[in-house]
Design a protein around this motif. Structure first.
Motif, PDB file in Angstrom:
ATOM      1  N   HIS A 161      -4.256   0.239   2.066  1.00 35.91           N
ATOM      2  CA  HIS A 161      -3.482  -0.892   2.551  1.00 35.91           C
ATOM      3  C   HIS A 161      -3.136  -0.761   4.230  1.00 35.91           C
ATOM      4  O   HIS A 161      -3.145  -1.792   5.053  1.00 35.91           O
ATOM      5  CB  HIS A 161      -2.257  -1.085   1.759  1.00 35.91           C
ATOM      6  CG  HIS A 161      -1.405  -2.111   2.226  1.00 35.91           C
ATOM      7  ND1 HIS A 161      -1.601  -3.318   2.264  1.00 35.91           N
ATOM      8  CD2 HIS A 161       0.085  -1.899   2.980  1.00 35.91           C
ATOM      9  CE1 HIS A 161      -0.581  -4.180   2.841  1.00 35.91           C
ATOM     10  NE2 HIS A 161       0.349  -2.973   3.333  1.00 35.91           N
ATOM     11  N   ALA A 221      -0.170  -8.623  -0.711  1.00 34.00           N
ATOM     12  CA  ALA A 221      -1.176  -7.713  -0.049  1.00 34.00           C
ATOM     13  C   ALA A 221      -2.743  -7.818  -0.716  1.00 34.00           C
ATOM     14  O   ALA A 221      -2.550  -7.858  -2.015  1.00 34.00           O
ATOM     15  CB  ALA A 221      -0.839  -6.317   0.357  1.00 34.00           C
ATOM     16  N   ASN A 266       4.617  -5.303  -1.283  1.00 29.45           N
ATOM     17  CA  ASN A 266       3.701  -5.543  -0.881  1.00 29.45           C
ATOM     18  C   ASN A 266       2.774  -6.446  -1.666  1.00 29.45           C
ATOM     19  O   ASN A 266       1.474  -6.206  -1.919  1.00 29.45           O
ATOM     20  CB  ASN A 266       2.732  -4.148  -0.352  1.00 29.45           C
ATOM     21  CG  ASN A 266       3.258  -3.628   0.896  1.00 29.45           C
ATOM     22  OD1 ASN A 266       3.361  -3.928   1.911  1.00 29.45           O
ATOM     23  ND2 ASN A 266       3.858  -2.411   0.532  1.00 29.45           N
TER      24      ASN A 266
END
Length: 848
Positions: free
Chosen positions: A755, A505, A502
């Protein structure tokens, strides 16, 4: 005499009985000898059924082998005339003892004249009174020895077990303390008593003014032992006064056997055995051995001038063998304390010149060996053999000056009486051979160094030490510790993998993942302390197998355990400091940016500055640990806490890592860690209002509190359980695991949750709010100017939040560029002044 035989199938009793009735029905046999006792009952029954036992010449039955049933048929019902015993109990124990001796010493008995050592046949007849009811019962139960109380069939024995610790064996010999030959005899007797578990009373006399005094003291000691109730006695029959004392012991029914000296006297007065070398037999074998190894025309036996019976017997045996070989024989008597006379007498007999080729000399005693070898240097053609062995004979054999040396194996003379007398005390079973010959053993090559050391030490045997509790950590708990480490390793690996996956992100980019990766790695290093904590060893130095005293040789595992000891503080400190130094660097970077935003200054926080923060904590702890390792490293030591009351051998011990200055270095390391934690708490407080995407101040503070709670609970338990290695290991491992795993959860779990909860609509809303709060700055100022409700301080706060919110969508490398773009607003903000009422002057605002 007419002899017939027939075979019986004993596997089916019915067919055996039918065959016996057919064969014995006409009473044609006057005597029946059975090859196995298993046929005895059926045969006796068939004889009586036919009436053969009532005939004018009754049929009598005898059998091989014995059992309780056979003893009943012989002594109780008298239906058997006799039974032949082969002492099967002796056939069991004797090979084991002799085989064990051979394996541990390489020593074997010399073959007797009969060719075999015989355990039978022993004949028991109806009138024999030596077989008691107890002996019959115990023979059938194989004479159990305590603590065993079972018979051969596994059921409880009807015979009470023999407590060998209560068996007393005595010994009296003429070997005084200055005679080194007897060192092996006494050492072997002590080992034999230890092997058999009996009480040995065997004292050694000091040198006396005369042999007469020595023999009188020996006689008194023999009488004292026999009248005191010993269960067996071994003696050396070195004088008639000794023989007289032994006869009294025989009247007291004490089993007595002789060793070393007095074979003829032993046999004459009926002692149970003689253990030693039959001197005449040794001399006889020496003659044939010499003829086997060399060619000669005349053989000479060197005898003592004073005349000693034992030595004379050696020469007599040698003379007999030489006569059978058809070789000329001569005997020369020489002094054993005057080398000049010795040389003169021998050279007068053989010749003062020449190399004496064709002559063979047997040296009948060890005092004659040195002058004989001196003659060999002058007359190199002569061949020699010798009685007795020592370093001089070994060297002479290697040099070729001696063909052989005869060893009478004194170790056997001391050892063999112990098992024989111990077993005989309960079983009454003895060898049929009177002499159990310890020699001659012909030595034709010198022993290697290892064997020579064993001989010199009388073949030391490791004693049976009491069980020692080393307080090792149990295997199950060590596996549990490995499981703890594996869980933490997987958790850190998952956290790093999640950040990589990620990496684009928003939450991950804002969280500065390089720092969080260091946190994950630090947690693994911290938990890895469990691995060296699981390493354990025995004593630091090798211990003598017999005395258990420490030697100067390090144990094989000492270096490994020492390394594991020192690895524990290294892993704890490096892992812990790496965790919090990475978090401190992250907080300090954000705090620096926050402070610069408040002051509307442009600042650039480079990676080098961040690395300096981490190294600022790592380098001091590395310096402390390196000094600790070099100056006073932790070393594995094992301390004995309990010993056996009788032997003094350890029965319990604890192992731990110690060093002289460990407390000082541990305290210094703790101070560095404490400073690290304190600084982390200070930065957490200063950045407490920062959004969670940028700062973990709340969770860092929570981790510190969590850490101290674990210490508050675990350390007292560890102190209490210090002497319980299992409890100490479990608590220590659990603290290490909970600290590392707890920090991992506190730092990474909020990121993962944030997240997952951050939807695309929330991202758009956040971006829209960000734009409203930060642009256009001139419009905001104009609004303030128009209404007079906003101060410059408020404008600065908005500028700070504008920077922070834009960091939300930027990578770590973009932060400086964001600050540069903000500079177009911040650098033009005026330094306002306030009037007495505290409001901003309009002139300054107009100028801006």
């Amino acid at each position: 005499m007419h002899v017939e035989w027939f075979e019986l199938n004993i596997s089916t009793p019915e067919s055996m009985s039918l065959r016996l009735n057919n064969e014995l029905g006409d009473c044609k046999y006057q005597f029946i000898l059975l090859g196995s006792s298993r046929m005895a009952a059926a045969t006796v029954k068939a004889v009586r059924a036919a009436g053969c036992h009532n005939k004018d010449v009754p049929t009598k039955v005898g059998t091989f082998d014995t059992s309780e049933e056979i003893f009943d048929l012989v002594f109780a019902t008298r239906q058997l005339e006799f039974a032949v015993d082969q002492y099967n109990h002796m056939q069991g124990w004797a090979p084991v003892h002799f085989a064990a001796l051979y394996v541990t010493t390489g020593i074997v008995l010399s073959s007797p004249p009969e060719g075999l050592y015989l355990s039978g046949p022993v004949l028991y007849t109806q009138g024999d009174t030596s077989v008691t009811d107890t002996l019959r019962t115990c023979a059938d139960a194989a004479f159990p020895v305590c603590p065993n109380t079972l018979g051969p069939d596994g059921n409880p024995s009807k015979c009470p077990c023999s407590d060998r610790s209560k068996i007393v064996i005595g010994g009296v010999v003429h070997g005084i303390t200055s005679d080194t030959f007897w060192d092996a005899v006494f050492a072997a007797a002590a080992q034999g008593a230890d092997d058999m578990g009996v009480d040995l009373r065997f004292d050694r006399f000091e040198p006396q003014e005369s042999n007469e005094i020595l023999f009188r003291k020996m006689s008194a000691k023999i009488l004292s032992l026999c009248q005191g109730g010993v269960d067996g006695l071994f003696v050396s029959l070195s004088d008639p006064v000794i023989v007289d004392a032994v006869k009294i012991c025989q009247e007291l029914n004490v089993p007595v056997m002789s060793i070393n000296a007095g074979f003829a006297e032993s046999k004459e007065i009926g002692l149970i055995h003689h253990v030693g070398m039959v001197e005449s037999n040794a001399g006889y074998q020496a003659g044939f051995k010499m003829a086997e190894l060399a060619t000669f025309d005349k053989a000479i036996c060197l005898n003592y001038e004073s005349g000693i019976a034992v030595v004379q017997q050696r020469c007599d045996g040698f003379k007999e063998a030489i006569g059978e070989l058809g070789i000329e024989y001569g005997e020369v008597r020489v002094p054993d304390d005057n080398e000049a006379r010795f040389k003169n007498i021998v050279e007068t007999e053989i010749g003062a010149t020449g190399d004496w080729s064709g002559y063979a000399i047997l040296i009948a005693g060890s005092p004659l060996i040195p002058p004989s070898l001196d003659l060999k240097k002058v007359h190199a053609g002569v061949v020699m053999g010798s009685f007795d062995t020592n370093d001089l004979t070994n060297e002479a054999i290697d040099n070729g000056d001696l063909l052989f040396a005869i060893d009478q194996q004194p170790y056997l003379q001391g050892y063999i009486p112990l098992p024989i007398l111990t077993h005989a005390a309960k079983t009454k079973q003895l060898f049929l051979n009177h002499a159990i010959e310890s020699g001659p053993s012909f030595v034709t090559s010198s022993p290697n160094e290892k064997l020579a050391n064993c001989v010199a030490g009388s073949f030391p045997v490791c004693p049976e030490h009491p069980h020692e509790d080393y307080n090792y950590i149990s295997d199950a708990l060590i596996i549990l510790g490995y499981v703890f480490f594996a869980i933490q390793a997987l958790a850190s690996l998952f956290a790093i993998a999640w950040m990589i996956y990620n990496r684009k992100a928003t939450v991950v980019r804002a969280s500065q993942p390089e720092f969080l990766s260091l946190v994950a790695i630090g947690c693994v290093i911290f938990a890895a302390t469990i691995l060296p904590l699981s390493v354990q060893g025995r004593y630091r130095f090798e211990r003598n197998a017999i005395t258990l005293q420490e030697t100067e040789t390090l144990s094989e595992d000492t270096q490994l355990v020492d390394a594991a000891c020192m690895a524990v503080p290294w892993l704890i400190c490096i892992g812990f400091v790496l965790i919090y130094s990475a978090l401190i660097a992250k907080l300090r970077r954000i705090h620096t940016i926050m402070v610069s935003s408040l002051s509307l200054k442009r600042i650039q926080v480079t990676r080098e500055k961040v690395l300096t923060t981490i190294l600022g904590f790592l380098l001091p702890i590395i310096a402390v640990l390196t000094s600790w390792t070099l100056i006073s490293p932790l070393r594995w030591e094992r301390t004995v806490t309990k010993t056996d009351f009788v032997t003094g051998f350890p029965t319990e011990s604890f192992g731990r890592c110690t060093s002289e200055h460990s407390a000082a270095f541990a305290s210094t390391s703790a101070c560095v860690i404490a400073l690290c934690l304190a600084y982390a708490l200070v930065l957490s407080y200063k950045t407490r209002k920062m959004p969670v995407e940028f700062s973990e101040s709340t969770y860092i503070a929570a981790s510190v509190i969590y850490f101290f709670q674990l210490l508050a609970l675990g350390v007292p338990i560890m102190i209490i359980a210090r002497e319980n290695t299992n409890s100490y290991y479990v608590v220590f491992s659990l603290i290490l695991f909970l600290v590392s795993f707890g920090i991992t959860l506190l730092i990474f779990t909020p990121k993962i949750i944030a997240h997952r909860n951050r939807t695309s609509e929330e991202v758009l809303r956040s971006n829209r709010n960000s734009r409203i709060s930060m642009v256009p700055q001139p419009l905001l100022l104009e609004e303030s100017h128009g209404h007079g409700s906003s101060s410059v301080a408020q404008i600065r706060e908005r500028a700070r939040m504008s920077t922070i919110l834009r960091l939300d969508t930027a990578s770590v490398g973009d932060e400086e560029r964001i600050l540069e773009r903000d500079g177009s607003v911040r650098k033009n903000l005026p330094h306002t002044s306030t009037d007495q009422g505290g409001s901003t002057s309009r002139e300054d605002n107009d100028q801006w």
